[in-house]
Design a protein around this motif. Structure first.
Motif, PDB file in Angstrom:
ATOM      1  N   ASN A   1       0.883  -1.170   0.000  1.00 14.78           N
ATOM      2  CA  ASN A   1       0.000   0.000   0.000  1.00 14.78           C
ATOM      3  C   ASN A   1       0.920   1.220   0.000  1.00 14.78           C
ATOM      4  O   ASN A   1       1.623   1.482   0.978  1.00 14.78           O
ATOM      5  CB  ASN A   1      -0.913   0.008   1.223  1.00 14.78           C
TER       6      ASN A   1
ATOM      7  N   HIS B   1      -2.202  11.334  -5.301  1.00 14.48           N
ATOM      8  CA  HIS B   1      -3.644  11.264  -5.576  1.00 14.48           C
ATOM      9  C   HIS B   1      -3.867  11.645  -7.037  1.00 14.48           C
ATOM     10  O   HIS B   1      -3.007  12.293  -7.637  1.00 14.48           O
ATOM     11  CB  HIS B   1      -4.448  12.307  -4.767  1.00 14.48           C
TER      12      HIS B   1
ATOM     13  N   THR C   1      -6.027   6.571  -4.893  1.00 12.83           N
ATOM     14  CA  THR C   1      -6.770   6.874  -3.639  1.00 12.83           C
ATOM     15  C   THR C   1      -8.215   7.272  -3.925  1.00 12.83           C
ATOM     16  O   THR C   1      -8.712   8.268  -3.397  1.00 12.83           O
ATOM     17  CB  THR C   1      -6.083   7.972  -2.788  1.00 12.83           C
TER      18      THR C   1
ATOM     19  N   THR D   1     -11.063   5.889  -3.034  1.00 18.16           N
ATOM     20  CA  THR D   1     -11.959   5.795  -1.872  1.00 18.16           C
ATOM     21  C   THR D   1     -11.959   7.096  -1.073  1.00 18.16           C
ATOM     22  O   THR D   1     -12.988   7.501  -0.517  1.00 18.16           O
ATOM     23  CB  THR D   1     -11.513   4.633  -0.957  1.00 18.16           C
TER      24      THR D   1
ATOM     25  N   THR E   1      -4.407   3.894  -0.577  1.00 22.64           N
ATOM     26  CA  THR E   1      -5.753   4.246  -0.113  1.00 22.64           C
ATOM     27  C   THR E   1      -5.805   5.411   0.870  1.00 22.64           C
ATOM     28  O   THR E   1      -6.885   5.793   1.291  1.00 22.64           O
ATOM     29  CB  THR E   1      -6.405   3.026   0.561  1.00 22.64           C
TER      30      THR E   1
ATOM     31  N   THR F   1     -10.577  -2.445   1.852  1.00 21.26           N
ATOM     32  CA  THR F   1     -10.097  -2.116   0.509  1.00 21.26           C
ATOM     33  C   THR F   1     -11.101  -2.434  -0.600  1.00 21.26           C
ATOM     34  O   THR F   1     -10.834  -2.166  -1.768  1.00 21.26           O
ATOM     35  CB  THR F   1      -8.806  -2.908   0.223  1.00 21.26           C
TER      36      THR F   1
ATOM     37  N   GLU G   1     -12.057   0.395  -3.047  1.00 20.88           N
ATOM     38  CA  GLU G   1     -10.972   0.819  -3.937  1.00 20.88           C
ATOM     39  C   GLU G   1     -10.841  -0.139  -5.127  1.00 20.88           C
ATOM     40  O   GLU G   1     -10.697   0.298  -6.275  1.00 20.88           O
ATOM     41  CB  GLU G   1      -9.652   0.892  -3.157  1.00 20.88           C
TER      42      GLU G   1
END
Ligand SMILES: [Zn+2]
Length: 411
Positions: free
Chosen positions: A82, A253, A279, A281, A322, A332, A335
């Motif tokens: 991640n 992002h 990212t 979510t 995330t 997750t 996502e």
């Protein structure tokens, strides 16, 4: 003093014997890498922290002391990365005030129960993250491998972080001159930062404040001189352009304000080998925090999903991330669902979780795939994500360096 030869040899061997662990996972569906077809009824043999062998179950040896786990019906992939997390939740911040059990609980809740064996923290107090990862490395805590940028560089503290920073007595200087910026990069690298994070665009009350171009350029140049990559929080198209102008490596992002990315901008990002952490979510979480209507929330999500679609379709490198630790939604599933909506296939999503970050962070000789001599970092999933992408969130076991660091509760 010289020991008798036999005793010396035994003494040297002792730690190896005492700590050696062989684990064998059998009868699984195994994705050795995103670009290889799955192996069926396959097994993996692990010795200590390394993978020894992978192949058809019948072909993999069974050392006398190996612990065997029958994985019939389960699917195994390399451990997930991640590439955008934060060590900011109260359960991890001020780590010296928490018991190992408390810290372990949060490391499991945030990371290992979702299959993450490596995480990149991209803004948190460096000393605190250093303390946690030292204790993971020495076995006091059970968690993923941790990389960190330490404290970020910004023109102003983002409005959403001001109260948090004040409440937690965190001090992050605003660097206003080039020499001070260079000195701070050098200090953070000296203190253990694996990369540097800038806020190209910092969200303030009804405006976005860009990092001055000379500061951004100086920070990136000094990071690169120290062989450190630079992450950037873009916010706007201008933030993306500033990131490109200053030589940033990774966008933390998609940019959620100002129009879609033009073909010319996409081309610049590709030429710069810029990686993108979607990212997606995060934008749903922020829409709920802002009480946006369902319709406005959908519009925002469509917008950010489109940005990911454009860059992914153009061949841009995507790194899974995330923003957990800033957002409290650790699950997750959303996502993976949104990445699929952006047109990403299961192999492309698995790439963003494994081989892409391993390559980007110079770890591809030992991480990101299942092969002899690679890190025994593995995720055992309840079903096959090729059939349903949300299977990537259904983790049965997570193994890190040959040890089971998460086992799902029995149902
Ligand atoms: Zn973040």
């Amino acid at each position: 003093m010289r020991l008798p030869l036999t005793l010396a040899a035994a003494t040297l061997l002792l730690p190896t014997i005492a700590h050696a662990t062989d684990i064998k996972l059998t009868h699984a569906t195994i994705y050795t890498s995103p670009d290889a077809p799955p192996l069926h009824d396959a097994a993996i043999l692990i010795h200590d922290n390394r993978i020894v062998a992978v192949g058809p179950t019948a072909s993999i040896p069974s050392p006398r002391n190996a612990t065997t786990y029958d994985c019939t019906g389960l699917t195994i992939t390399a451990g997930f990365w991640n590439s955008h997390v934060h060590f900011l939740p109260p359960q991890l911040l001020h780590a010296e005030q928490h018991t190992p059990a408390e810290l372990n609980g949060m490391l499991q809740t945030m990371f290992t129960s979702w299959g993450f064996t490596t995480v990149f923290d991209i803004a948190s107090p460096l000393a605190n993250t250093n303390l946690i990862r030292k204790q993971v490395a020495d076995g006091t805590l059970t968690g993923p491998r941790i990389f960190t940028t330490g404290e970020p560089f910004w023109a102003e503290v983002p409005i959403y972080a001001q109260q948090f920073i004040a409440d937690n007595h965190i001090s992050i200087p605003v660097t206003t001159t080039v020499p001070a910026a260079i000195a701070r990069v050098d200090q953070q690298v000296h203190d253990g930062a694996d990369a540097i994070k800038i806020f190209a665009g910092s969200i303030e009350d009804h405006k976005v404040v860009l990092l001055p171009a000379d500061i951004a350029k100086a920070v990136v140049d000094e990071a690169h001189r120290n062989h450190r990559l630079v992450f950037s929080h873009p916010t706007t198209i201008k933030g993306v352009e500033l990131s490109l102008d200053s030589g940033v490596d990774i966008l933390a992002h998609v940019s959620d304000s100002e129009g879609p990315w033009s073909p010319a901008l996409i081309q610049r990002m590709l030429s710069a080998h810029m990686s993108l952490i979607p990212t997606l979510t995060l934008f749903d979480v922020e829409a709920h925090r802002a009480n946006l209507s369902p319709q406005s929330t959908q519009q925002l999500l469509d917008f950010v999903v489109d940005q990911l679609r454009t860059y992914s379709a153009a061949g841009g490198q995507i790194l899974f991330g995330t923003d957990i630790g800033y957002i409290p939604q650790f699950d997750t599933t959303e996502e993976f669902t949104l990445m699929t909506r952006a047109g990403m296939t299961f192999p492309q999503i698995l790439t963003s979780l494994t081989t892409a970050p391993a390559a980007r962070f110079s770890a591809s000789t030992h991480s990101g795939r299942i092969a002899p001599n690679y890190d025994a970092d593995l995720v055992v999933l309840a079903s096959d994500p090729a059939t349903n992408i949300t299977a990537l969130s259904q983790v049965r076991y997570t193994l890190r360096a040959g040890k089971i660091i998460y086992a799902a509760p029995a149902k």
